[in-house]
Design a protein around this motif. Sequence first.
Motif, PDB file in Angstrom:
ATOM      1  N   UNK A   1       0.436  -5.691 -11.501  1.00 43.31           N
ATOM      2  CA  UNK A   1      -0.382  -6.042 -10.149  1.00 43.31           C
ATOM      3  C   UNK A   1      -0.505  -7.076 -10.564  1.00 43.31           C
ATOM      4  N   UNK A   2      -0.018  -8.279  -9.879  1.00 45.58           N
ATOM      5  CA  UNK A   2      -0.343  -9.555 -11.298  1.00 45.58           C
ATOM      6  C   UNK A   2       0.399  -9.373 -12.267  1.00 45.58           C
ATOM      7  N   UNK A   3      -0.793  -9.900 -13.495  1.00 53.23           N
ATOM      8  CA  UNK A   3      -0.343  -9.929 -14.561  1.00 53.23           C
ATOM      9  C   UNK A   3      -1.137  -8.240 -15.138  1.00 53.23           C
ATOM     10  N   UNK A   4      -1.817  -7.922 -14.664  1.00 55.44           N
ATOM     11  CA  UNK A   4      -2.570  -6.504 -14.287  1.00 55.44           C
ATOM     12  C   UNK A   4      -1.441  -5.042 -14.492  1.00 55.44           C
ATOM     13  N   UNK A   5      -1.328  -3.923 -15.584  1.00 58.09           N
ATOM     14  CA  UNK A   5      -0.480  -3.151 -15.378  1.00 58.09           C
ATOM     15  C   UNK A   5      -1.386  -1.701 -14.766  1.00 58.09           C
ATOM     16  N   UNK A   6      -0.481  -1.066 -13.597  1.00 56.47           N
ATOM     17  CA  UNK A   6      -1.065  -0.344 -12.768  1.00 56.47           C
ATOM     18  C   UNK A   6      -0.820   1.080 -12.593  1.00 56.47           C
ATOM     19  N   UNK A   7      -1.408   1.559 -12.596  1.00 55.68           N
ATOM     20  CA  UNK A   7      -0.357   3.882 -11.926  1.00 55.68           C
ATOM     21  C   UNK A   7       0.648   2.731 -10.222  1.00 55.68           C
ATOM     22  N   UNK A   8       1.854   3.732 -10.993  1.00 56.93           N
ATOM     23  CA  UNK A   8       3.195   2.635  -9.908  1.00 56.93           C
ATOM     24  C   UNK A   8       2.416   3.055  -8.415  1.00 56.93           C
ATOM     25  N   UNK A   9       1.524   4.127  -8.212  1.00 55.17           N
ATOM     26  CA  UNK A   9       1.481   5.127  -7.394  1.00 55.17           C
ATOM     27  C   UNK A   9       0.067   4.279  -6.616  1.00 55.17           C
ATOM     28  N   UNK A  10      -0.716   3.615  -7.302  1.00 58.03           N
ATOM     29  CA  UNK A  10      -1.545   3.316  -6.698  1.00 58.03           C
ATOM     30  C   UNK A  10      -1.295   1.941  -6.075  1.00 58.03           C
ATOM     31  N   UNK A  11      -0.503   0.558  -6.550  1.00 61.45           N
ATOM     32  CA  UNK A  11       0.826  -0.576  -5.846  1.00 61.45           C
ATOM     33  C   UNK A  11      -0.267  -0.480  -4.808  1.00 61.45           C
ATOM     34  N   UNK A  12       0.578  -0.183  -3.615  1.00 57.21           N
ATOM     35  CA  UNK A  12       0.362  -0.128  -2.463  1.00 57.21           C
ATOM     36  C   UNK A  12      -0.509  -0.568  -1.698  1.00 57.21           C
ATOM     37  N   UNK A  13      -1.758   0.486  -2.188  1.00 59.25           N
ATOM     38  CA  UNK A  13      -2.959   0.244  -1.654  1.00 59.25           C
ATOM     39  C   UNK A  13      -3.103  -0.673  -2.130  1.00 59.25           C
ATOM     40  N   UNK A  14      -2.938  -1.315  -3.414  1.00 59.30           N
ATOM     41  CA  UNK A  14      -4.145  -2.590  -3.673  1.00 59.30           C
ATOM     42  C   UNK A  14      -3.382  -3.832  -3.239  1.00 59.30           C
ATOM     43  N   UNK A  15      -2.766  -3.423  -3.172  1.00 59.11           N
ATOM     44  CA  UNK A  15      -1.346  -4.925  -2.408  1.00 59.11           C
ATOM     45  C   UNK A  15      -1.850  -4.786  -0.674  1.00 59.11           C
ATOM     46  N   UNK A  16      -2.560  -3.833  -0.473  1.00 57.46           N
ATOM     47  CA  UNK A  16      -2.246  -3.480   1.061  1.00 57.46           C
ATOM     48  C   UNK A  16      -3.897  -4.187   0.920  1.00 57.46           C
ATOM     49  N   UNK A  17      -4.846  -4.197   0.521  1.00 52.97           N
ATOM     50  CA  UNK A  17      -6.271  -5.052   0.040  1.00 52.97           C
ATOM     51  C   UNK A  17      -6.090  -6.294   0.489  1.00 52.97           C
ATOM     52  N   UNK A  18      -4.896  -6.455  -0.420  1.00 53.15           N
ATOM     53  CA  UNK A  18      -5.260  -8.384  -1.082  1.00 53.15           C
ATOM     54  C   UNK A  18      -4.696  -8.198   0.332  1.00 53.15           C
ATOM     55  N   UNK A  19      -4.094  -8.039   0.802  1.00 49.93           N
ATOM     56  CA  UNK A  19      -3.474  -8.891   3.017  1.00 49.93           C
ATOM     57  C   UNK A  19      -4.375  -7.899   3.835  1.00 49.93           C
ATOM     58  N   UNK A  20      -4.889  -7.023   3.792  1.00 52.53           N
ATOM     59  CA  UNK A  20      -6.573  -6.901   4.589  1.00 52.53           C
ATOM     60  C   UNK A  20      -6.804  -7.951   4.390  1.00 52.53           C
TER      61      UNK A  20
END
Length: 260
Positions: A20-39
């Motif tokens: 997620x950018x330069x961070x390593x995150x759980x794959x299952x969490x990326x979708x919601x994190x990207x969603x927050x960015x675009x919200x």
Amino acid sequence: MEKQTQTLNAPDIENGKTHFGFKQVDAQDKESMVADVFHNVAAKYDIMNDVMSLGIHRIWKRFTIDSAGARKGQQVLDLAGGTGDLTAKFSRIVGPTGRVTLSDINPSMLEVGKDKLRDMGLVQNIDYVEANAEELPFPDNQFDIVTMAFGLRNVTNKSKALASIYRVLKPGGRLLVLEFSKPTSEGLSKIYDAYSFHLLPKMGKLVANDEESYRYLAESIRMHPDQETLKSMMEDVGFENTTYTNMTGGIVALHKGYKF
């Protein structure tokens, strides 16, 4: 920092982790994190596009439209279409006998796009579908053209998304992926890094009151596959006659592939 000056071609998901950018995150969490960015950025997305690119994004999108070769009566999917810039152009090209589907995973972006297109009087031949590119809810062989502009880098599993796109294209159909890529010269790469990691987040804070979202967007560009890697990924899922065109010194590339 090394990873700021190179596109990293690591797999999307490894041991259940992804970037997620330069961070390593759980794959299952990326979708919601990207969603927050675009919200967060949806309301100022169009303004920031003009500010960030000095308006050049309009030229990149115009070239994509021209390269798509859409004709009256065709079915077009504008995937990760956000606020509908490409959809507006395609709607006029395919005419009343064609259909354009504006699809985005993010309801905030989709709502902004819907309002904008309706304000433009474009209502007769456009459908709106909230969908994940990795699992498109469309029948096999539905679309003549699929475009994806500045969306693929935010997908958790890019290969899965490309395979999903391949499935919904008609035989003879084509995919066009417009995305930030790797500059072709070291000098331009250094200038681009300085702009991306120093100026861009500050512009995000000034215009959209959101520095962190634009920091992520800059980092996500560096983590996206380079031109040759993306070309190979498209070919791996079945696309043929796959090519790419660098624009603005490789800052952006348009990839094109066909389903036969």
